[in-house]
Design a protein around this motif. Structure first.
Motif, PDB file in Angstrom:
ATOM      1  N   SER A   5       0.816  -1.214   0.000  1.00 33.19           N
ATOM      2  CA  SER A   5       0.000   0.000   0.000  1.00 33.19           C
ATOM      3  C   SER A   5       0.850   1.264   0.000  1.00 33.19           C
ATOM      4  N   LEU A   6       2.048   1.181   0.588  1.00 33.57           N
ATOM      5  CA  LEU A   6       2.944   2.341   0.610  1.00 33.57           C
ATOM      6  C   LEU A   6       3.831   2.415  -0.627  1.00 33.57           C
ATOM      7  N   GLY A   7       3.760   1.381  -1.443  1.00 37.41           N
ATOM      8  CA  GLY A   7       4.545   1.386  -2.674  1.00 37.41           C
ATOM      9  C   GLY A   7       6.025   1.155  -2.470  1.00 37.41           C
ATOM     10  N   ASN A   8       6.404   0.626  -1.290  1.00 41.70           N
ATOM     11  CA  ASN A   8       7.825   0.384  -1.031  1.00 41.70           C
ATOM     12  C   ASN A   8       8.122  -1.111  -0.888  1.00 41.70           C
ATOM     13  N   PHE A   9       7.308  -1.897  -1.562  1.00 43.14           N
ATOM     14  CA  PHE A   9       7.461  -3.344  -1.489  1.00 43.14           C
ATOM     15  C   PHE A   9       8.424  -3.823  -2.578  1.00 43.14           C
ATOM     16  N   PHE A  10       9.278  -4.778  -2.247  1.00 42.09           N
ATOM     17  CA  PHE A  10      10.202  -5.349  -3.227  1.00 42.09           C
ATOM     18  C   PHE A  10      10.490  -6.782  -2.827  1.00 42.09           C
ATOM     19  N   THR A  11      11.057  -7.531  -3.745  1.00 40.15           N
ATOM     20  CA  THR A  11      11.413  -8.923  -3.468  1.00 40.15           C
ATOM     21  C   THR A  11      12.922  -9.062  -3.372  1.00 40.15           C
TER      22      THR A  11
END
Length: 212
Positions: A22-28
């Motif tokens: 939701s914060l757009g700071n997700f990564f793998t």
């Protein structure tokens, strides 16, 4: 068996904020490995206590990269085939840290102290330095770090293709020029290596090198 032990780990935070889609700071992890060596990521994880939040940021990854480079530079130029010897006090402190609820940050601090001692010994007793470096690698293996060939790791950090044999040959030519007091040729070779991203460090008649 899928797992023998479950450990509740701290959350990953990004630049101090909770990681979430939701914060757009997700990564793998695959995203991270496109930019950083796997061992750098591993060090970032073990440098924090497993129950503490881990702050992911470019700065923290650069710090992890710098720490590993410092370790590997201490090993550079030493015979990694010699058996480990000495450093009993370091071993005891490392073991005590790991037995204290897997206190990996303290264990890493012990490795830093060993690095300083290895660098000190390099200037006086290379055999003893190599033996302590081997001991250091034994302890670091517990954390899954410092197990790569030194030049291979350092070269991987540059993102370029450099022939280490060519670098060694140029350093030998420079040493010969220095012995002949041909300072112009010595400087020319240094400039040539600098252009390749190689930094030379002269100490007590010997020269070591690292990537900038």
């Amino acid at each position: 068996t899928y797992a023998n032990t479950w450990m509740h780990a701290g959350a990953v935070r990004v630049d101090g904020e909770k990681m979430s889609k939701s914060l757009g700071n997700f990564f793998t992890i695959r995203d991270v490995l496109e930019k950083y060596h796997p061992e750098v990521v591993r060090y970032l994880l073990v440098a924090s206590h497993y129950r503490s939040p881990i702050n992911y940021s470019e700065d923290s990854l650069r710090e992890a990269k710098g720490a590993l480079e410092r370790f590997y530079l201490a090993l550079k130029g030493l015979d990694m085939q010699v058996p480990a010897a000495g450093g009993e006090a370091f071993v005891q402190r490392f073991a005590a840290a790991m037995k204290d609820d897997f206190n990996t940050p303290e264990a890493c601090a012990v490795l830093f102290e060993m690095t300083r001692e290895v660098n000190r010994l390099k200037n006086s007793d290379t055999q003893q330095a190599a033996q302590l470096a081997a001991r250091m690698r034994e302890l670091a293996a517990t954390l899954g770090i410092l197990q790569l060939e030194v030049d291979a790791f350092l070269l991987a950090q540059t993102g370029t293709q450099v022939d280490t044999a060519e670098i060694d040959a140029l350093i030998e030519q420079r040493l010969a020029a220095r012995e002949a007091k041909n300072w112009a040729e010595s400087d020319r070779i240094r400039d040539q290596l600098t252009a390749k991203g190689v930094i030379l460090e002269d100490s007590q008649g010997t020269t070591t090198w690292r990537f900038a």
